[in-house]
Design an enzyme around this catalytic site. Structure first.
Site, PDB file in Angstrom:
ATOM      1  CE1 TYR A  50      -4.190  -1.416  -0.404  1.00 41.57           C
ATOM      2  CE2 TYR A  50      -3.276  -3.073   1.069  1.00 41.57           C
ATOM      3  CZ  TYR A  50      -4.246  -2.672   0.170  1.00 41.57           C
ATOM      4  OH  TYR A  50      -5.279  -3.520  -0.172  1.00 41.57           O
ATOM      5  NE  ARG A  53      -1.065  -0.141  -6.120  1.00 39.69           N
ATOM      6  CZ  ARG A  53       0.002  -0.900  -6.367  1.00 39.69           C
ATOM      7  NH1 ARG A  53       0.282  -1.939  -5.599  1.00 39.69           N
ATOM      8  NH2 ARG A  53       0.791  -0.652  -7.389  1.00 39.69           N
ATOM      9  CD  GLN A  83     -16.641  -1.475  -7.545  1.00 38.75           C
ATOM     10  OE1 GLN A  83     -16.421  -2.666  -7.370  1.00 38.75           O
ATOM     11  NE2 GLN A  83     -17.060  -1.014  -8.697  1.00 38.75           N
ATOM     12  CG  ASN A  84     -11.449   3.200  -8.613  1.00 39.86           C
ATOM     13  OD1 ASN A  84     -11.630   1.988  -8.661  1.00 39.86           O
ATOM     14  ND2 ASN A  84     -11.510   3.978  -9.663  1.00 39.86           N
ATOM     15  CG  HIS A 101     -14.157  -1.363  -2.024  1.00 36.31           C
ATOM     16  ND1 HIS A 101     -14.110  -1.896  -3.290  1.00 36.31           N
ATOM     17  CD2 HIS A 101     -15.284  -1.854  -1.448  1.00 36.31           C
ATOM     18  CE1 HIS A 101     -15.176  -2.682  -3.458  1.00 36.31           C
ATOM     19  NE2 HIS A 101     -15.901  -2.657  -2.367  1.00 36.31           N
ATOM     20  N   GLY A 166     -16.210   1.371 -15.814  1.00 34.30           N
ATOM     21  CA  GLY A 166     -14.946   0.680 -15.532  1.00 34.30           C
ATOM     22  C   GLY A 166     -14.977  -0.259 -14.340  1.00 34.30           C
ATOM     23  CB  SER A 168     -15.060  -6.730 -13.484  1.00 35.31           C
ATOM     24  OG  SER A 168     -14.799  -6.722 -12.093  1.00 35.31           O
TER      25      SER A 168
HETATM   26  N1  LIG Z   1      -7.472   2.480  -8.798  1.00 34.97           N
HETATM   27  C1  LIG Z   1      -7.878   1.750  -7.750  1.00 34.97           C
HETATM   28  O1  LIG Z   1      -8.209   2.312  -6.705  1.00 34.97           O
HETATM   29  C2  LIG Z   1      -7.966   0.232  -7.859  1.00 34.97           C
HETATM   30  C3  LIG Z   1      -7.145  -0.469  -8.738  1.00 34.97           C
HETATM   31  C4  LIG Z   1      -7.271  -1.889  -8.791  1.00 34.97           C
HETATM   32  C5  LIG Z   1      -8.194  -2.557  -7.961  1.00 34.97           C
HETATM   33  N2  LIG Z   1      -8.965  -1.835  -7.107  1.00 34.97           N
HETATM   34  C6  LIG Z   1      -9.949  -2.570  -6.288  1.00 34.97           C
HETATM   35  O2  LIG Z   1     -10.364  -3.683  -7.041  1.00 34.97           O
HETATM   36  C7  LIG Z   1     -11.707  -4.062  -6.782  1.00 34.97           C
HETATM   37  C8  LIG Z   1     -12.283  -4.650  -8.069  1.00 34.97           C
HETATM   38  O3  LIG Z   1     -13.306  -4.099  -8.687  1.00 34.97           O
HETATM   39  P1  LIG Z   1     -13.310  -3.224 -10.018  1.00 34.97           P
HETATM   40  O4  LIG Z   1     -14.533  -3.656 -10.740  1.00 34.97           O
HETATM   41  O5  LIG Z   1     -13.120  -1.822  -9.613  1.00 34.97           O
HETATM   42  O6  LIG Z   1     -12.013  -3.618 -10.846  1.00 34.97           O
HETATM   43  P2  LIG Z   1     -11.731  -4.843 -11.808  1.00 34.97           P
HETATM   44  O7  LIG Z   1     -10.250  -4.892 -12.000  1.00 34.97           O
HETATM   45  O8  LIG Z   1     -12.421  -6.065 -11.327  1.00 34.97           O
HETATM   46  O9  LIG Z   1     -12.445  -4.450 -13.212  1.00 34.97           O
HETATM   47  C9  LIG Z   1     -11.981  -3.436 -14.030  1.00 34.97           C
HETATM   48  C10 LIG Z   1     -12.983  -3.205 -15.151  1.00 34.97           C
HETATM   49  O10 LIG Z   1     -12.520  -2.091 -15.869  1.00 34.97           O
HETATM   50  C11 LIG Z   1     -12.545  -2.373 -17.256  1.00 34.97           C
HETATM   51  N3  LIG Z   1     -11.503  -1.553 -17.876  1.00 34.97           N
HETATM   52  C12 LIG Z   1     -10.165  -1.741 -17.883  1.00 34.97           C
HETATM   53  N4  LIG Z   1      -9.542  -0.733 -18.504  1.00 34.97           N
HETATM   54  C13 LIG Z   1     -10.508   0.140 -18.890  1.00 34.97           C
HETATM   55  C14 LIG Z   1     -10.515   1.385 -19.558  1.00 34.97           C
HETATM   56  N5  LIG Z   1      -9.392   1.968 -19.962  1.00 34.97           N
HETATM   57  N6  LIG Z   1     -11.707   1.992 -19.761  1.00 34.97           N
HETATM   58  C15 LIG Z   1     -12.876   1.419 -19.354  1.00 34.97           C
HETATM   59  N7  LIG Z   1     -12.934   0.244 -18.724  1.00 34.97           N
HETATM   60  C16 LIG Z   1     -11.767  -0.389 -18.490  1.00 34.97           C
HETATM   61  C17 LIG Z   1     -12.363  -3.871 -17.380  1.00 34.97           C
HETATM   62  O11 LIG Z   1     -12.924  -4.338 -18.607  1.00 34.97           O
HETATM   63  C18 LIG Z   1     -13.130  -4.358 -16.148  1.00 34.97           C
HETATM   64  O12 LIG Z   1     -14.507  -4.536 -16.451  1.00 34.97           O
HETATM   65  C19 LIG Z   1     -12.290  -2.845  -6.185  1.00 34.97           C
HETATM   66  O13 LIG Z   1     -12.612  -3.220  -4.899  1.00 34.97           O
HETATM   67  C20 LIG Z   1     -11.204  -1.806  -6.070  1.00 34.97           C
HETATM   68  O14 LIG Z   1     -11.205  -1.258  -4.756  1.00 34.97           O
HETATM   69  C21 LIG Z   1      -8.864  -0.466  -7.062  1.00 34.97           C
END
Ligand SMILES: NC(=O)c1ccc[n+]([C@@H]2O[C@H](COP(=O)([O-])OP(=O)(O)OC[C@H]3O[C@@H](n4cnc5c(N)ncnc54)[C@H](O)[C@@H]3O)[C@@H](O)[C@H]2O)c1
Length: 225
Positions: A50, A53, A83-84, A101, A166, A168
């Site tokens: 983290y 990150r 969720q980010n 989250h 964005g 899944s």
């Molecule tokens: N930036 C962050 O804070 C971060 C990064 C990774 C994971 N997470 C955590 O992961 C968990 C998973 O859930 P999630 O659904 O957010 O992530 P995920 O990784 O499960 O899904 C990502 C989604 O984004 C889509 N995607 C990828 N690149 C894209 C783009 N350029 N434009 C549009 N869509 C795009 C993919 O097709 C997919 O459907 C969350 O709990 C989150 O807290 C957060």
């Protein structure tokens, strides 16, 4: 308007999603770094992950998708449920953001979820909250409850327009929020690979990267379609 965002919106800012890389998040197995078990087994590894990150997010910039959603506040009452853990929505100018989250720029006592502090640098072993307990990232790990979901559900229930960007839609309970949007509210899903949704009515799918997709959304809303 209510927007549910996920890691895909920050992908074009250089922050990696993990569904796109075989269940790895920046090369790590999620269960090794983002679960209570990982914290008990190897807190140093979890802090390293983290801390790294946090540095990544500090260096990243909001992209056109974050900015486009912020722009919507000129014409709509917008709530973003994300969720980010990054702060790119806020840095783009969105003023009403609910982090389901947790947040990378916050840390908390490992025992008391109420003792939360701002953090821009690293968290170290031995850093203590005011209750004398080790500080940990203020992140909801897998297998932990998601307290903010209770706040998010009534917001989604009242949406006149619901937008998903964005995500899944596989991580629950966040993914279940789409089921609370009123059946007759227009819904837009923006993703470079549209996730499967069953029994959701009134959907416009925009299968594009977030930066392009949000631009299309803005023009659809402007033209009233
Ligand atoms: N930036 C962050 O804070 C971060 C990064 C990774 C994971 N997470 C955590 O992961 C968990 C998973 O859930 P999630 O659904 O957010 O992530 P995920 O990784 O499960 O899904 C990502 C989604 O984004 C889509 N995607 C990828 N690149 C894209 C783009 N350029 N434009 C549009 N869509 C795009 C993919 O097709 C997919 O459907 C969350 O709990 C989150 O807290 C957060």
């Amino acid at each position: 308007m209510v927007v549910l965002s996920g890691a895909g919106i920050s992908a074009e800012s250089g922050l990696k999603t993990f569904r796109d890389s075989d269940g790895l998040w920046e090369g790590y197995n999620i269960e090794d770094v983002a679960t209570p078990r990982a914290w008990r087994k190897d807190p140093q590894l979890v802090l390293d992950f983290y801390n790294y990150r946090r540095r990544n997010v500090l260096e990243a910039q909001p992209n056109a998708a974050h900015h486009g959603l912020a722009e919507l506040e000129k014409n709509f009452d917008v709530t973003i449920i994300t969720q980010n853990i990054d702060d790119l929505h806020e840095r783009a100018g969105s003023t009403n953001v609910l982090h389901l989250h947790g947040e990378i720029f916050k840390m908390r006592s490992e025992r008391n979820i109420e003792l939360v502090y701002e953090i821009k640098g690293d968290i170290k072993i031995g850093d203590k909250a005011e209750d004398g307990q080790q500080l940990r990232p203020h992140i909801v790990w897998f297998e932990e409850p998601v307290p903010k979901i209770e706040e998010a559900i009534p917001v989604v229930r009242q949406a006149d327009i619901f937008v998903v960007v964005g995500t899944s839609l596989v991580v629950y309970p966040a993914a279940g929020l789409v089921n609370y949007a009123p059946w007759n509210a227009p819904k837009y899903i923006i993703d470079k690979r549209i996730p499967y949704t069953s029994e959701i009515t009134n959907i416009t799918a925009i299968e594009k990267p977030a930066t392009e997709g949000v631009k299309i959304l803005l023009s659809l809303l402007e033209s009233g379609s």
